[in-house]
Design an enzyme around this catalytic site. Structure first.
Site, PDB file in Angstrom:
ATOM      1  N   ASP A 158      -1.569   3.476  -4.372  1.00 11.07           N
ATOM      2  CA  ASP A 158      -0.548   2.701  -3.553  1.00 11.07           C
ATOM      3  C   ASP A 158       0.708   2.776  -4.445  1.00 11.07           C
ATOM      4  O   ASP A 158       0.702   3.309  -5.744  1.00 11.07           O
ATOM      5  CB  ASP A 158      -1.006   1.153  -3.397  1.00 11.07           C
ATOM      6  CG  ASP A 158      -0.375   0.752  -2.180  1.00 11.07           C
ATOM      7  OD1 ASP A 158       0.705   1.458  -1.543  1.00 11.07           O
ATOM      8  OD2 ASP A 158      -0.853  -0.349  -1.429  1.00 11.07           O
ATOM      9  N   ASP A 219       1.533  -0.230   7.526  1.00  8.05           N
ATOM     10  CA  ASP A 219       0.099  -0.511   7.586  1.00  8.05           C
ATOM     11  C   ASP A 219      -0.273  -0.787   9.071  1.00  8.05           C
ATOM     12  O   ASP A 219       0.452  -1.356   9.700  1.00  8.05           O
ATOM     13  CB  ASP A 219      -0.111  -1.868   6.815  1.00  8.05           C
ATOM     14  CG  ASP A 219       0.037  -1.655   5.340  1.00  8.05           C
ATOM     15  OD1 ASP A 219       0.273  -0.518   4.784  1.00  8.05           O
ATOM     16  OD2 ASP A 219      -0.164  -2.751   4.611  1.00  8.05           O
TER      17      ASP A 219
HETATM   18  C1  GLA Z   1      -0.139  -1.773   1.119  1.00  7.44           C
HETATM   19  C2  GLA Z   1      -1.191  -0.838   1.649  1.00  7.44           C
HETATM   20  C3  GLA Z   1      -2.251  -1.388   2.501  1.00  7.44           C
HETATM   21  C4  GLA Z   1      -3.239  -2.277   1.443  1.00  7.44           C
HETATM   22  C5  GLA Z   1      -2.370  -3.121   0.863  1.00  7.44           C
HETATM   23  C6  GLA Z   1      -2.978  -3.903  -0.302  1.00  7.44           C
HETATM   24  O1  GLA Z   1       0.412  -2.511   1.863  1.00  7.44           O
HETATM   25  O2  GLA Z   1      -0.298  -0.061   2.418  1.00  7.44           O
HETATM   26  O3  GLA Z   1      -3.096  -0.357   2.983  1.00  7.44           O
HETATM   27  O4  GLA Z   1      -3.815  -1.206   0.395  1.00  7.44           O
HETATM   28  O5  GLA Z   1      -1.225  -2.731   0.165  1.00  7.44           O
HETATM   29  O6  GLA Z   1      -2.354  -5.081  -1.074  1.00  7.44           O
END
Ligand code: GLA
Length: 438
Positions: A158, A219
């Site tokens: 990430d 997300d």
């Molecule tokens: C980000 C990512 C998500 C998830 C969260 C975890 O928002 O895009 O897919 O992994 O972090 O905190």
């Protein structure tokens, strides 16, 4: 452009240099904790749902015992909030000792013993998005080595708490570090999602060389609005995104939320169909212990999985956006076949959409058609023959289309199911798939 020429161009444009770890030649499939289980660390009052080894062992049991693994769902992926708040005295990440008392290597063995693969989550930056220790540049190598030592098979990296310059250094650095461990580890990069997902800020040629998949956009949440928002972004930008996907390098529109709370059955079929058209990774984020039979049937539909997993790995496109709210999506598949999705954005009643294969740019000829979700072959169709599909509100009709001449010419399997699966599925040739017999 002639359809055959277009297919050729699409195929060639995906034949760029891919990350050389030989992994994920078709979109990876499995299960990922985040969307459904988030950062629930309260194992005292919520032991069944908290991020702990129990959750992943439960899901590994389900993947291996309930028919998922045989269909290709082999990755079981840990997301954020798995680690301890501090590194160990040698600077290595360590799992939270309360929630993962036997440690990640034990979990990896448990998963491997069941014929599955284990994925883990890290973040290039000072902290993960959930506030756990991140991987700063000086920690890239040690973290790659730790994951390899533990028996990890995939890493999602990430990009919270870093910036564009940092990411430009860190993502390629991690790719090299993973390769240097000698363990094949699939590499999912969130880099483009942090840079708006589009050129010139995002260099997809480079991403194809260093990552196996990448999150391009925001997300997913457990709602139909969220699915629509993602679908719109990906297909509105298809001229940029479609050519960069191919074997070993995939755009990732994020997890499947089928089996959760936000989608109707029709909307669930729509997500599955459109993710298959996009050649998207299929990571479910749901509770496999309690999933409904309806959601399971959609996620385990062999025809839609076969289309997603087509070994040419050409991402599909939106062909038409009608004023009526009907949209048509298309993906070219191996052996001259293709997939069509008729999608309705309407909210009144099933809409009877009339068209012909010719209107959808198909070349002259006779085609065999298999309806993916009703699991039935339809009568042979001439390119010029008008037909009507009835598409439910926020639902889809999905077809697998195969030139009849090719079908007859080709010796071997006479079943749609076998033709559309390609070589990968021959491992499971002993499976019974009676409803697909023509
Ligand atoms: C980000 C990512 C998500 C998830 C969260 C975890 O928002 O895009 O897919 O992994 O972090 O905190």
């Amino acid at each position: 452009m002639q359809r055959s020429a277009l297919i050729l161009v699409l195929a060639f444009s995906t034949a760029t240099l891919a990350l050389d770890n030989g992994l994920m030649r078709t979109p990876p499939m499995g299960w990922l904790a985040w969307e459904r289980f988030r950062c629930d660390t309260d194992c005292e009052s919520d032991p069944q749902n908290c991020i702990s080894e129990t959750l992943f062992m439960d899901m590994a049991d389900r993947l291996s015992e309930d028919g998922w693994r045989e269909l290709g769902y082999v990755y079981i992926n840990i997301d954020d909030c798995w680690s301890s708040m501090a590194r160990d005295n040698q600077g290595r990440l360590q799992a939270d000792p309360e929630r993962f008392p036997r440690g990640i290597p034990h979990l990896a063995r448990y998963v491997h013993d069941r014929g599955l693969k284990l994925g883990i989550y890290g973040d290039l930056g000072t902290h993960t998005c959930g506030g756990y220790p991140g991987t700063t540049l000086d920690k890239v190598q040690i973290d790659a080595q730790t994951f390899a030592d533990w028996g990890i098979d995939m890493l999602k990296l990430d990009g919270c708490y870093s910036n564009a310059t940092y990411q430009e250094q860190g993502y390629p650095m991690m790719s090299k570090a993973l390769n240097a461990t000698g363990r094949p580890i699939g590499y999912s990069c969130s880099w483009p999602a942090y840079q708006g997902g589009l050129p010139p800020k995002v260099n997809y040629t480079l991403l194809g060389q260093i990552c196996n998949l990448w999150r391009n956009y925001g997300d997913i949440q457990d709602s139909w609005d969220s699915v629509l928002n993602i679908v719109d972004w990906f297909f509105n930008n298809q001229d940029v995104l479609q050519p960069v996907a191919g074997p070993g390098q995939w755009n990732d529109p994020d997890m499947l939320i089928i089996g959760d709370f936000g989608l109707s059955m029709d909307q669930s079929r729509s997500q599955m169909a459109l993710w298959a058209i996009m050649a998207a990774p299929l990571f479910m984020s749901n509770d496999l212990r309690t999933i409904s039979s309806g959601a399971r049937a959609i996620l385990q539909n062999k025809a839609v999985i076969g289309i997603n997993q087509d070994h040419l790995g050409i991402q599909g496109r939106r062909l038409i956006k009608e004023k009526s709210g009907i949209e048509v999506y298309w993906r070219p598949l191996s052996k001259g076949a293709s997939a069509l999705v008729f999608f309705s954005r309407r909210s009144d009643m099933p809409y009877r959409y009339m068209t012909s294969l010719k209107m959808l740019n198909y070349t002259l000829g006779v085609y065999k058609v298999y309806d993916v979700f009703s699991e039935k072959p339809l009568p042979e169709l001439k390119d010029s023959t008008d037909f009507v599909v009835s598409v439910n509100p926020s639902g889809v009709v999905m077809w697998y289309v195969y030139p009849a001449a090719e079908w007859r010419k080709e010796a071997g399997p006479s079943r749609f199911s076998e033709k559309l699966r390609g070589p990968k599925f021959h491992r499971y040739a002993n499976e019974v798939d009676a409803p697909l017999v023509l």
